[in-house]
Scaffold this motif. Structure first.
Motif, PDB file in Angstrom:
ATOM      1  N   ASP A 191       0.868  -1.168   0.000  1.00 42.24           N
ATOM      2  CA  ASP A 191       0.000   0.000   0.000  1.00 42.24           C
ATOM      3  C   ASP A 191       0.915   1.231   0.000  1.00 42.24           C
ATOM      4  O   ASP A 191       1.801   1.344   0.846  1.00 42.24           O
ATOM      5  CB  ASP A 191      -0.873  -0.028   1.260  1.00 42.24           C
ATOM      6  N   PRO A 192       0.720   2.154  -0.943  1.00 41.43           N
ATOM      7  CA  PRO A 192       1.583   3.333  -0.990  1.00 41.43           C
ATOM      8  C   PRO A 192       1.655   4.091   0.330  1.00 41.43           C
ATOM      9  O   PRO A 192       2.689   4.678   0.661  1.00 41.43           O
ATOM     10  CB  PRO A 192       0.959   4.201  -2.091  1.00 41.43           C
ATOM     11  N   ALA A 193       0.590   4.052   1.100  1.00 42.70           N
ATOM     12  CA  ALA A 193       0.588   4.737   2.391  1.00 42.70           C
ATOM     13  C   ALA A 193       1.588   4.112   3.363  1.00 42.70           C
ATOM     14  O   ALA A 193       2.043   4.766   4.291  1.00 42.70           O
ATOM     15  CB  ALA A 193      -0.814   4.729   2.990  1.00 42.70           C
ATOM     16  N   ARG A 194       1.925   2.829   3.139  1.00 42.06           N
ATOM     17  CA  ARG A 194       2.873   2.136   4.022  1.00 42.06           C
ATOM     18  C   ARG A 194       4.280   2.086   3.429  1.00 42.06           C
ATOM     19  O   ARG A 194       5.188   1.527   4.029  1.00 42.06           O
ATOM     20  CB  ARG A 194       2.402   0.699   4.278  1.00 42.06           C
ATOM     21  N   GLY A 195       4.460   2.636   2.239  1.00 38.89           N
ATOM     22  CA  GLY A 195       5.731   2.527   1.526  1.00 38.89           C
ATOM     23  C   GLY A 195       6.946   2.940   2.343  1.00 38.89           C
ATOM     24  O   GLY A 195       7.924   2.186   2.451  1.00 38.89           O
ATOM     25  N   ALA A 196       6.912   4.114   2.915  1.00 40.99           N
ATOM     26  CA  ALA A 196       8.067   4.599   3.678  1.00 40.99           C
ATOM     27  C   ALA A 196       8.326   3.731   4.908  1.00 40.99           C
ATOM     28  O   ALA A 196       9.480   3.415   5.214  1.00 40.99           O
ATOM     29  CB  ALA A 196       7.847   6.052   4.093  1.00 40.99           C
ATOM     30  N   ALA A 197       7.274   3.315   5.573  1.00 42.60           N
ATOM     31  CA  ALA A 197       7.435   2.485   6.771  1.00 42.60           C
ATOM     32  C   ALA A 197       7.996   1.106   6.434  1.00 42.60           C
ATOM     33  O   ALA A 197       8.655   0.482   7.266  1.00 42.60           O
ATOM     34  CB  ALA A 197       6.093   2.345   7.494  1.00 42.60           C
ATOM     35  N   LEU A 198       7.738   0.634   5.207  1.00 40.53           N
ATOM     36  CA  LEU A 198       8.196  -0.695   4.813  1.00 40.53           C
ATOM     37  C   LEU A 198       9.525  -0.670   4.053  1.00 40.53           C
ATOM     38  O   LEU A 198       9.963  -1.698   3.543  1.00 40.53           O
ATOM     39  CB  LEU A 198       7.120  -1.390   3.979  1.00 40.53           C
ATOM     40  N   GLU A 199      10.179   0.466   4.007  1.00 39.76           N
ATOM     41  CA  GLU A 199      11.479   0.556   3.340  1.00 39.76           C
ATOM     42  C   GLU A 199      12.477  -0.480   3.878  1.00 39.76           C
ATOM     43  O   GLU A 199      13.225  -1.071   3.097  1.00 39.76           O
ATOM     44  CB  GLU A 199      12.042   1.974   3.450  1.00 39.76           C
ATOM     45  N   PRO A 200      12.521  -0.761   5.190  1.00 31.66           N
ATOM     46  CA  PRO A 200      13.437  -1.800   5.673  1.00 31.66           C
ATOM     47  C   PRO A 200      13.168  -3.175   5.045  1.00 31.66           C
ATOM     48  O   PRO A 200      14.100  -3.942   4.810  1.00 31.66           O
ATOM     49  CB  PRO A 200      13.199  -1.831   7.181  1.00 31.66           C
ATOM     50  N   LEU A 201      11.904  -3.485   4.742  1.00 31.62           N
ATOM     51  CA  LEU A 201      11.593  -4.749   4.077  1.00 31.62           C
ATOM     52  C   LEU A 201      12.155  -4.756   2.662  1.00 31.62           C
ATOM     53  O   LEU A 201      12.701  -5.762   2.207  1.00 31.62           O
ATOM     54  CB  LEU A 201      10.081  -4.983   4.015  1.00 31.62           C
ATOM     55  N   ARG A 202      12.026  -3.646   1.956  1.00 33.10           N
ATOM     56  CA  ARG A 202      12.566  -3.557   0.609  1.00 33.10           C
ATOM     57  C   ARG A 202      14.075  -3.731   0.631  1.00 33.10           C
ATOM     58  O   ARG A 202      14.651  -4.444  -0.186  1.00 33.10           O
ATOM     59  CB  ARG A 202      12.206  -2.225  -0.056  1.00 33.10           C
ATOM     60  N   GLN A 203      14.715  -3.081   1.604  1.00 33.68           N
ATOM     61  CA  GLN A 203      16.173  -3.201   1.707  1.00 33.68           C
ATOM     62  C   GLN A 203      16.593  -4.634   2.018  1.00 33.68           C
ATOM     63  O   GLN A 203      17.563  -5.137   1.439  1.00 33.68           O
ATOM     64  CB  GLN A 203      16.702  -2.243   2.780  1.00 33.68           C
ATOM     65  N   ALA A 204      15.879  -5.305   2.899  1.00 31.66           N
ATOM     66  CA  ALA A 204      16.191  -6.698   3.230  1.00 31.66           C
ATOM     67  C   ALA A 204      16.001  -7.585   2.004  1.00 31.66           C
ATOM     68  O   ALA A 204      16.792  -8.498   1.751  1.00 31.66           O
ATOM     69  CB  ALA A 204      15.316  -7.178   4.386  1.00 31.66           C
ATOM     70  N   ALA A 205      14.960  -7.325   1.221  1.00 30.86           N
ATOM     71  CA  ALA A 205      14.717  -8.108   0.008  1.00 30.86           C
ATOM     72  C   ALA A 205      15.815  -7.867  -1.018  1.00 30.86           C
ATOM     73  O   ALA A 205      16.245  -8.792  -1.711  1.00 30.86           O
ATOM     74  CB  ALA A 205      13.348  -7.769  -0.569  1.00 30.86           C
ATOM     75  N   GLU A 206      16.290  -6.650  -1.116  1.00 34.47           N
ATOM     76  CA  GLU A 206      17.378  -6.342  -2.055  1.00 34.47           C
ATOM     77  C   GLU A 206      18.661  -7.061  -1.644  1.00 34.47           C
ATOM     78  O   GLU A 206      19.377  -7.600  -2.487  1.00 34.47           O
ATOM     79  CB  GLU A 206      17.606  -4.828  -2.126  1.00 34.47           C
ATOM     80  N   ILE A 207      18.944  -7.100  -0.355  1.00 30.88           N
ATOM     81  CA  ILE A 207      20.121  -7.834   0.131  1.00 30.88           C
ATOM     82  C   ILE A 207      19.978  -9.320  -0.202  1.00 30.88           C
ATOM     83  O   ILE A 207      20.923  -9.949  -0.675  1.00 30.88           O
ATOM     84  CB  ILE A 207      20.325  -7.604   1.636  1.00 30.88           C
ATOM     85  N   ALA A 208      18.798  -9.874   0.026  1.00 31.29           N
ATOM     86  CA  ALA A 208      18.559 -11.286  -0.299  1.00 31.29           C
ATOM     87  C   ALA A 208      18.753 -11.533  -1.788  1.00 31.29           C
ATOM     88  O   ALA A 208      19.374 -12.519  -2.195  1.00 31.29           O
ATOM     89  CB  ALA A 208      17.154 -11.695   0.141  1.00 31.29           C
ATOM     90  N   ARG A 209      18.256 -10.620  -2.630  1.00 27.90           N
ATOM     91  CA  ARG A 209      18.402 -10.760  -4.078  1.00 27.90           C
ATOM     92  C   ARG A 209      19.870 -10.752  -4.474  1.00 27.90           C
ATOM     93  O   ARG A 209      20.332 -11.582  -5.253  1.00 27.90           O
ATOM     94  CB  ARG A 209      17.660  -9.641  -4.815  1.00 27.90           C
ATOM     95  N   GLN A 210      20.633  -9.839  -3.895  1.00 31.82           N
ATOM     96  CA  GLN A 210      22.061  -9.755  -4.217  1.00 31.82           C
ATOM     97  C   GLN A 210      22.803 -11.009  -3.768  1.00 31.82           C
ATOM     98  O   GLN A 210      23.664 -11.508  -4.487  1.00 31.82           O
ATOM     99  CB  GLN A 210      22.675  -8.520  -3.562  1.00 31.82           C
ATOM    100  N   GLU A 211      22.471 -11.516  -2.594  1.00 31.34           N
ATOM    101  CA  GLU A 211      23.138 -12.717  -2.091  1.00 31.34           C
ATOM    102  C   GLU A 211      22.837 -13.925  -2.969  1.00 31.34           C
ATOM    103  O   GLU A 211      23.724 -14.720  -3.261  1.00 31.34           O
ATOM    104  CB  GLU A 211      22.733 -12.979  -0.642  1.00 31.34           C
TER     105      GLU A 211
END
Length: 87
Positions: A48-68
């Motif tokens: 939900d766009p309203a939760r986007g900023a609050a969920l940034e840590p999830l996006r970052q964790a997913a990006e780390i997982a993708r890179q690994e």
């Protein structure tokens, strides 16, 4: 590691928990479009766009997982440019 599969990607993403939902981001239905092409891993996280900023840590964790996952699939062969021999 061999070239990653979609199952490998989903398994890695299942380790990322949305604290609000109390579930991993795959089970919570937040992940879509998982693809692996020549070792390149891609997917989308839908929130939900309203939760986007609050969920940034999830996006970052997913990006780390993708890179690994992608980095684990990289195999480097060294080739002697003088003889052509792999080593």
């Amino acid at each position: 590691m061999a070239v990653p599969t979609q199952d490998d990607v989903l398994a890695a993403l299942r380790t990322i928990i949305d604290p609000n939902a109390g579930a991993d981001i795959v089970s919570a239905g937040m992940v879509s479009g998982v693809a692996v092409n020549d070792g390149a891993v891609s997917f989308a996280i839908e929130v939900d766009p309203a939760r986007g900023a609050a969920l940034e840590p999830l996006r970052q964790a997913a990006e780390i997982a993708r890179q690994e996952i992608a980095n684990a699939a990289v195999v480097v062969d060294h080739q002697d440019v003088r003889t052509g021999a792999l080593g």
